[in-house]
Design an enzyme around this catalytic site. Structure first.
Site, mmCIF file in Angstrom:
data_model
loop_
_atom_site.group_PDB
_atom_site.id
_atom_site.type_symbol
_atom_site.label_atom_id
_atom_site.label_comp_id
_atom_site.label_asym_id
_atom_site.label_seq_id
_atom_site.Cartn_x
_atom_site.Cartn_y
_atom_site.Cartn_z
ATOM 1 N N GLY A 435 8.203 -7.369 -2.794
ATOM 2 C CA GLY A 435 8.285 -6.329 -3.820
ATOM 3 C C GLY A 435 6.981 -5.605 -4.074
ATOM 4 O O GLY A 435 6.895 -4.398 -3.918
ATOM 5 N N ARG A 518 -8.568 -18.019 -16.286
ATOM 6 C CA ARG A 518 -7.419 -17.111 -16.317
ATOM 7 C C ARG A 518 -6.640 -17.209 -17.628
ATOM 8 O O ARG A 518 -6.324 -18.305 -18.072
ATOM 9 C CB ARG A 518 -6.451 -17.448 -15.166
ATOM 10 C CG ARG A 518 -6.781 -16.744 -13.876
ATOM 11 C CD ARG A 518 -6.493 -15.260 -13.962
ATOM 12 N NE ARG A 518 -5.070 -14.974 -13.973
ATOM 13 C CZ ARG A 518 -4.378 -14.638 -12.904
ATOM 14 N NH1 ARG A 518 -4.954 -14.561 -11.726
ATOM 15 N NH2 ARG A 518 -3.092 -14.378 -13.002
ATOM 16 N N CYS A 519 -6.361 -16.050 -18.207
ATOM 17 C CA CYS A 519 -5.592 -16.036 -19.447
ATOM 18 C C CYS A 519 -4.390 -15.117 -19.287
ATOM 19 O O CYS A 519 -4.410 -14.203 -18.475
ATOM 20 C CB CYS A 519 -6.449 -15.481 -20.581
ATOM 21 S SG CYS A 519 -7.908 -16.451 -20.881
ATOM 22 N N ASP A 602 14.211 -10.978 -9.449
ATOM 23 C CA ASP A 602 13.283 -12.100 -9.272
ATOM 24 C C ASP A 602 13.491 -13.162 -10.335
ATOM 25 O O ASP A 602 13.515 -12.864 -11.523
ATOM 26 C CB ASP A 602 11.836 -11.592 -9.383
ATOM 27 C CG ASP A 602 11.452 -10.718 -8.199
ATOM 28 O OD1 ASP A 602 11.907 -11.019 -7.084
ATOM 29 O OD2 ASP A 602 10.694 -9.756 -8.405
ATOM 30 N N HIS A 644 14.319 -13.775 -5.688
ATOM 31 C CA HIS A 644 13.122 -14.403 -5.121
ATOM 32 C C HIS A 644 12.667 -15.505 -6.049
ATOM 33 O O HIS A 644 12.685 -15.347 -7.272
ATOM 34 C CB HIS A 644 12.009 -13.363 -4.957
ATOM 35 C CG HIS A 644 10.668 -13.988 -4.699
ATOM 36 N ND1 HIS A 644 10.376 -14.625 -3.512
ATOM 37 C CD2 HIS A 644 9.570 -14.124 -5.477
ATOM 38 C CE1 HIS A 644 9.142 -15.109 -3.579
ATOM 39 N NE2 HIS A 644 8.634 -14.823 -4.756
ATOM 40 N N CYS A 646 9.448 -18.427 -6.547
ATOM 41 C CA CYS A 646 8.143 -18.849 -6.058
ATOM 42 C C CYS A 646 8.105 -20.372 -5.882
ATOM 43 O O CYS A 646 7.235 -21.036 -6.452
ATOM 44 C CB CYS A 646 7.037 -18.451 -7.027
ATOM 45 S SG CYS A 646 6.960 -16.692 -7.269
ATOM 46 N N HIS A 697 -1.056 -16.369 -0.565
ATOM 47 C CA HIS A 697 -2.070 -16.827 -1.521
ATOM 48 C C HIS A 697 -3.441 -16.972 -0.878
ATOM 49 O O HIS A 697 -4.425 -17.214 -1.548
ATOM 50 C CB HIS A 697 -1.622 -18.149 -2.150
ATOM 51 C CG HIS A 697 -0.254 -18.030 -2.758
ATOM 52 N ND1 HIS A 697 0.892 -18.239 -2.019
ATOM 53 C CD2 HIS A 697 0.156 -17.658 -3.991
ATOM 54 C CE1 HIS A 697 1.947 -18.030 -2.794
ATOM 55 N NE2 HIS A 697 1.532 -17.664 -3.988
HETATM 56 N N1 GLN Z 1 8.709 -8.850 -6.979
HETATM 57 C C1 GLN Z 1 7.569 -9.539 -7.440
HETATM 58 C C2 GLN Z 1 6.355 -9.185 -6.612
HETATM 59 O O1 GLN Z 1 6.482 -8.989 -5.456
HETATM 60 C C3 GLN Z 1 7.742 -11.034 -7.392
HETATM 61 C C4 GLN Z 1 6.516 -11.744 -7.859
HETATM 62 C C5 GLN Z 1 6.661 -13.229 -8.003
HETATM 63 O O2 GLN Z 1 7.516 -13.812 -7.401
HETATM 64 N N2 GLN Z 1 5.830 -13.872 -8.763
HETATM 65 O O3 GLN Z 1 5.263 -9.120 -7.093
HETATM 66 ZN ZN ZN Z 2 6.875 -15.392 -5.553
#
Ligand code: GLN
Ligand code: ZN
Length: 758
Positions: A435, A518-519, A602, A644, A646, A697
């Site tokens: 995305g 990170r906040c 998502d 999606h 994570c 990542h």
């Molecule tokens: N569609 C979102 C992106 O691509 C999904 C992000 C996520 O899964 N954290 O950024």
């Molecule tokens: Zn993701």
């Protein structure tokens, strides 16, 4: 001690610690400068608590990065792989964040909060070496600054420490190290007993609010029998939070500790322990001011509950405080100058919660309130009523839509996927992305310029259009099968939607630590949720107008919006989630009307929302799945729904994922070959799957070759017709310099695999 706070946030109300840490990491300030900031923050936080007249608060709730990481330094449990770093600070931050030659330690969520801790790496050969210097120096600091207050030292309890750690010596049971750690916890208590005449230690044992086994419970008994007798002048509080801990409480009342702190906000079932606590000699610390949420306390309701408890547990053994550490809420409302005043009157951040604790305490124990406190109390009563009756909270249209809804399921998957294949005509191993494309410095600058009024609406929109068109062109050029618009208009996948939905409010400065420096600034869902107008249709339609290839619509699902917001506490989470589901449903309907017939919803946080106790899981799964269905089942069979997540491990939830009935799911399995995919095969999962073929990542560009190998591995598990090829998450945190070659290589890899298979 009558009133207490389990812990205070540390990042600083202006994120001072974040700023200092990041400057230190860049080499712009010295370690002394960083330590000076830290010291100032500690002092300020203690003073807040002392000035509010909190009787007892914490030392060692401060951390430069994370409390679990601090525990490893406390015990000298340094993994071998970091021992080559001599300098203590360099080692500390290398463990937290990695450096050129060391990969960082794993980080994971602290129970079901959005705080992440560093997972200790333990092994059989670790030689422990106690180092209490951090605690001692912070204790001395506190003694100087708030000499009148009683202090307690926060330490993660032994069982929780072990349960949250992992082994790196090819075994998995960390409880095998119990004896070794019991010895060092004993040594710790004995050393700490010398730092003051009376010493109070708060051992946090939240692991006991999860579904815990009998082994842990018997070790709990052994641990606190022993630790309770190490030093006469040390008093021990064992604290649990985030849910109830009835099983553990039954054990703890028979150990040698002094007090048990329980969460009466998220752990209502703790009421069941009152009788046994009453029969014991333990003090009961009642967590009644919510450390996890931002709403004002209903003070009168709290007093009623306390009175009910006091019918069972003698009043002189009762203490009153926060349900959890205040780490999970923002600092102070004083910076919220732009917030609507009615909504603001319903809120209470950390500093305001201190006053709540004190006032509840005084009212319960029959002390006279000062003039100021009476004003505070009166305001509270008024705000509670206004929140309960405001028509900004309740929207009858939303409620009747939810109540009168009759769910119609979609046509069955196998029938509709055939239709989808013939209309869309995408090949097996179709390539796509998740995305977002890079949120570059220019994108962020344009957004902040727009927000600051430096550029006009038109200028901003033109800028976004240009980014979208460049991104569409790029995707066409490299030959991706299904395109996305890139999400440049979005600051964040939850905030973007929250800002356009009714029922959401936003703070200016409501920062909460997520990890290290990170906040996050979670939206505040205060009222019934509805969608006044389409949120994404224009952008997606624009992107689609630029290409003959399919562009996916891109939305965030209800459970994820819920998980990353502060939610209402005046109705069950499931009701709020259902309302969000309807808002997303409206959006999907509008997207479909506009001709967008591939839509991704998502649910990045689907797994995070799971309850801590096994017995609560079926209820969660039911509403979470239903909400996804409510949101998505509005479309025609020929419209394709993607989702999606994570995550990479689906073993325990695969049937639930299947029930969500998305036509395509993309997931995060890039780092584990094909092993985690096998469960999809085992359960006969029929819908299509896009297991990430490379890890976004990391800045590393994956080669064609390694992705060919990865795809070959996937093909050993699932047939090509069922597989999509994509990165493992959105690309927003990466730069174009990595994204371009990575995606080119990904498309190339698919070509190589396709060629081999003909
Ligand atoms: N569609 C979102 C992106 O691509 C999904 C992000 C996520 O899964 N954290 O950024
Ligand atoms: Zn993701």
């Amino acid at each position: 001690m009558k009133s207490y706070v389990l812990g205070f946030p540390r990042i600083g109300e202006q994120r001072e610690l974040k700023v200092s840490l990041e400057s230190y990491w860049k080499g712009n300030i010295s370690l002394q400068d960083l330590e000076a900031t830290a010291k100032d923050l500690r002092a300020r936080h203690w003073k807040y608590q002392a000035n509010a007249e909190i009787d007892c608060f914490s030392v060692n709730d401060f951390s430069m990065y994370d409390g679990m990481l601090d525990m490893m330094f406390l015990f000298g449990a340094i993994p071998n792989r970091f021992k080559d770093i001599e300098n203590r600070t360099a080692r500390y931050f290398a463990m937290a964040r990695g450096d050129k030659t060391h990969t960082a330690m794993e980080m994971t969520k602290w129970f079901n909060t959005n705080y992440h801790y560093i997972v200790p790496e333990l092994s059989q050969n670790d030689e422990l070496n106690l180092d209490i210097s951090k605690i001692v120096s912070e204790y001395r600091e506190a003694r100087e600054i708030v000499s009148e207050s009683s202090l307690k030292i926060n330490i993660v309890g032994i069982i929780t420490f072990l349960k949250l750690s992992k082994r790196i010596d090819n075994k998995s049971n960390t409880l095998e190290f119990f004896d070794k750690y019991l010895a060092i916890y004993s040594e710790l208590i004995s050393k700490l007993s010398k730092i003051d005449v009376q010493v109070v230690i708060q051992f946090d044992e939240p692991t006991f609010v999860t579904s815990i086994g009998s082994e842990e419970l018997s070790l709990l008994k052994i641990a606190y029998d022993k630790l309770g007798t190490v030093a006469e002048n040390v008093k021990i509080i064992v604290a649990t939070y985030f849910d109830h801990s009835v099983e553990a409480t039954k054990v703890l009342v028979n150990t040698r500790i002094n007090a048990i702190a329980l969460d009466f906000i998220l752990g209502e079932k703790n009421m069941e322990s009152l009788e046994i606590i009453a029969k014991s000699d333990k003090r009961l610390l009642i967590g009644i001011v919510n450390g996890r949420n931002i709403w004002i306390n209903e003070i009168q309701k709290s007093i009623d509950l306390l009175n009910k408890i006091a019918l069972i547990v003698p009043k002189e053994r009762i203490r009153i405080g926060t349900s959890t550490s205040l780490l999970h809420v923002p600092y102070s409302l004083q910076y919220e100058t732009k917030m609507d005043s009615e909504i603001k009157s319903w809120l209470s951040y950390a500093v305001e919660k201190l006053d709540e604790v004190v006032i509840i305490n005084k009212l319960f124990f029959g002390q006279i309130l000062s003039h100021e406190e009476t004003t505070f109390y009166n305001k509270n009563v008024k705000a509670v009523i206004s929140r309960k009756t405001s028509n900004r909270v309740f929207n009858s249209e939303v409620r009747s839509q939810v109540e009168n809804f009759i769910f119609k399921p979609r046509e069955d998957f196998l029938t509709r996927i055939q239709k989808q294949h013939s209309t869309f005509n995408y090949p097996p191993l179709a390539t796509t992305t998740i995305g977002s494309f890079p949120q570059t410095a220019e994108v962020r600058k344009a957004r902040s310029d727009y927000k600051a009024g430096k550029i006009s609406n038109d200028e901003y929109n033109n800028f976004l259009k240009l980014e979208i068109s460049k991104t569409i062109k790029f995707q066409e050029d490299i030959g991706l099968d299904v395109l996305v618009h890139g999400e440049f208009e979005r600051n964040d996948m939850v905030e973007y939607f929250g800002e356009q939905l009714d029922g959401f409010a936003f703070s200016q400065n409501g920062w909460v630590q997520s990890y290290g420096s990170r906040c996050v600034k979670p939206p505040h869902i205060f009222g019934d949720v509805s969608r006044p107008k389409p949120m994404t249709v224009d952008w997606i339609s624009y992107a689609q107008s630029l290409s003959t290839k399919k562009v996916k619509g891109m939305l965030t699902g209800p459970v994820t919006i819920l998980a990353w917001s502060f939610v209402r506490d005046d109705q069950p989470k499931s009701e709020t989630s259902r309302q969000i589901a309807f808002a997303i449903r409206d959006e999907i309907e509008d997207l479909e009307k506009a001709g967008i017939d591939m839509i991704q919803v998502d649910e990045a946080a689907f797994k995070e929302g799971y309850p801590l106790r096994r017995e609560d899981i079926p209820i969660y799964e039911k509403w979470a799945v239903d909400d996804f269905l409510v949101a998505t089942a509005v479309v025609k069979p020929t419209t394709q729904i993607h989702t999606h997540m994570c995550y990479s491990e689906f073993d325990d939830i695969i049937k639930t994922i299947e029930a969500m009935d998305a036509d395509v799911i993309s997931i995060e399995t890039s780092r584990s070959g094909n092993s985690l995919l096998k469960v999809f095969e085992q359960v006969g999962y029929k819908q299509e799957v896009g297991p990430g073929v490379y890890d976004i990542h990391s800045p590393r560009v994956p080669s064609v070759d390694e992705m060919v190998k990865q795809i070959d591995l996937l093909l050993q598990v699932l047939p090509e017709r069922q597989l999509w090829i994509n990165p493992d998450c959105g690309l927003k945190t990466r730069g174009w310099a990595e994204v371009e070659p990575s995606l080119k290589n990904m498309v190339e890899a698919v070509k190589v695999v396709r060629a081999k298979r003909i």
